[in-house]
Design a protein around this motif. Structure first.
Motif, PDB file in Angstrom:
ATOM      1  N   HIS A   1       0.632  -1.320   0.003  1.00 13.57           N
ATOM      2  CA  HIS A   1      -0.519  -0.318   0.384  1.00 13.57           C
ATOM      3  C   HIS A   1       0.857   1.154   0.067  1.00 13.57           C
TER       4      HIS A   1
ATOM      5  N   VAL B   1       4.080   4.621 -12.707  1.00  8.34           N
ATOM      6  CA  VAL B   1       3.491   4.279 -11.509  1.00  8.34           C
ATOM      7  C   VAL B   1       2.443   2.679 -11.656  1.00  8.34           C
ATOM      8  N   GLU B   2       1.478   3.731 -12.181  1.00  3.29           N
ATOM      9  CA  GLU B   2       0.384   2.801 -12.525  1.00  3.29           C
ATOM     10  C   GLU B   2       1.316   0.910 -13.900  1.00  3.29           C
TER      11      GLU B   2
ATOM     12  N   TYR C   1       4.090   0.446 -13.277  1.00  2.65           N
ATOM     13  CA  TYR C   1       4.866  -0.681 -12.324  1.00  2.65           C
ATOM     14  C   TYR C   1       3.991  -1.508 -11.529  1.00  2.65           C
ATOM     15  N   LEU C   2       2.911  -1.289 -11.468  1.00  6.72           N
ATOM     16  CA  LEU C   2       2.053  -1.387  -9.994  1.00  6.72           C
ATOM     17  C   LEU C   2       0.462  -2.676 -10.566  1.00  6.72           C
ATOM     18  N   LYS C   3       0.689  -2.609 -12.352  1.00  4.07           N
ATOM     19  CA  LYS C   3       0.066  -3.400 -12.632  1.00  4.07           C
ATOM     20  C   LYS C   3       0.949  -4.507 -12.929  1.00  4.07           C
TER      21      LYS C   3
ATOM     22  N   THR D   1       3.112  -5.884 -10.654  1.00  8.62           N
ATOM     23  CA  THR D   1       3.309  -6.608  -9.712  1.00  8.62           C
ATOM     24  C   THR D   1       1.767  -7.424  -9.496  1.00  8.62           C
TER      25      THR D   1
ATOM     26  N   THR E   1      -1.596  -4.525  -4.597  1.00  9.40           N
ATOM     27  CA  THR E   1      -1.294  -3.701  -4.217  1.00  9.40           C
ATOM     28  C   THR E   1      -2.504  -2.236  -4.761  1.00  9.40           C
TER      29      THR E   1
ATOM     30  N   LEU F   1      -2.468   1.878  -4.287  1.00  9.39           N
ATOM     31  CA  LEU F   1      -1.811   3.892  -3.980  1.00  9.39           C
ATOM     32  C   LEU F   1      -3.421   4.811  -3.038  1.00  9.39           C
TER      33      LEU F   1
ATOM     34  N   ARG G   1       7.515   8.108  -6.334  1.00 12.59           N
ATOM     35  CA  ARG G   1       5.949   6.703  -5.795  1.00 12.59           C
ATOM     36  C   ARG G   1       6.649   5.913  -7.871  1.00 12.59           C
TER      37      ARG G   1
ATOM     38  N   ALA H   1       7.311   2.079  -6.905  1.00 10.11           N
ATOM     39  CA  ALA H   1       6.417   1.195  -7.854  1.00 10.11           C
ATOM     40  C   ALA H   1       7.379   0.369  -8.458  1.00 10.11           C
TER      41      ALA H   1
END
Length: 140
Positions: free
Chosen positions: A4, A20-21, A23-25, A27, A31, A33, A117, A121
């Motif tokens: 988080h 950010v989007e 890398y988080l996608k 993972t 996750t 944000l 950020r 990420a």
């Protein structure tokens, strides 16, 4: 275990937001944000089975492998959430630093909080890739 990111400031539509989007996608771990205003606004309370990491230039710098091992130990220890708190341009209050389970630094340089950020990420994606034996990370 939920990763988080709790960040001050609105990132809006920007190249940093796209990173950010992206890398988080990628993972595979869950996750989240959460954005807070630059000033004011309360950081959501963490449950008792979570870890709070404050990103701060005075914190410890970890290699990607060290961060992965730390995440692995929290996950295997039954932690439900690891929160990464990113301050606004002026950083964090002293009490927030003191209440953190860990202060994490991306080195002695000062980084723009919106760029942090994206860097975080990417490091979360890299750490989870390391733990999954994915070839993304290459040790030099």
């Amino acid at each position: 275990m939920l990763l988080h990111i709790v960040a001050r400031g609105k990132i809006g539509r920007s190249p940093e937001a796209e990173l950010v989007e992206r890398y988080l996608k990628r993972t595979t771990w869950p996750t989240k944000l959460s954005e807070l205003p630059d000033r004011g606004g309360k950081i959501p309370d963490a449950d008792s089975n979570s870890v709070t990491i404050v990103l701060d230039e005075r914190g410890q710098a970890f290699s990607s492998v060290e961060l992965a091992k730390r995440l692995e130990s929290w996950r295997d220890g039954g932690k439900r959430e690891v929160r990464f708190v990113i301050g606004a341009a002026d950083g964090h209050e002293d009490d927030q630093r003191r209440s953190a389970d860990l202060l994490l630094s991306f080195g002695p340089a000062t980084w723009p909080h919106l760029l942090v950020r994206a860097m975080l990420a990417e490091q979360l994606f890299r750490a989870t890739s390391i733990l999954a034996n994915h070839p993304y990370h290459r040790e030099g």
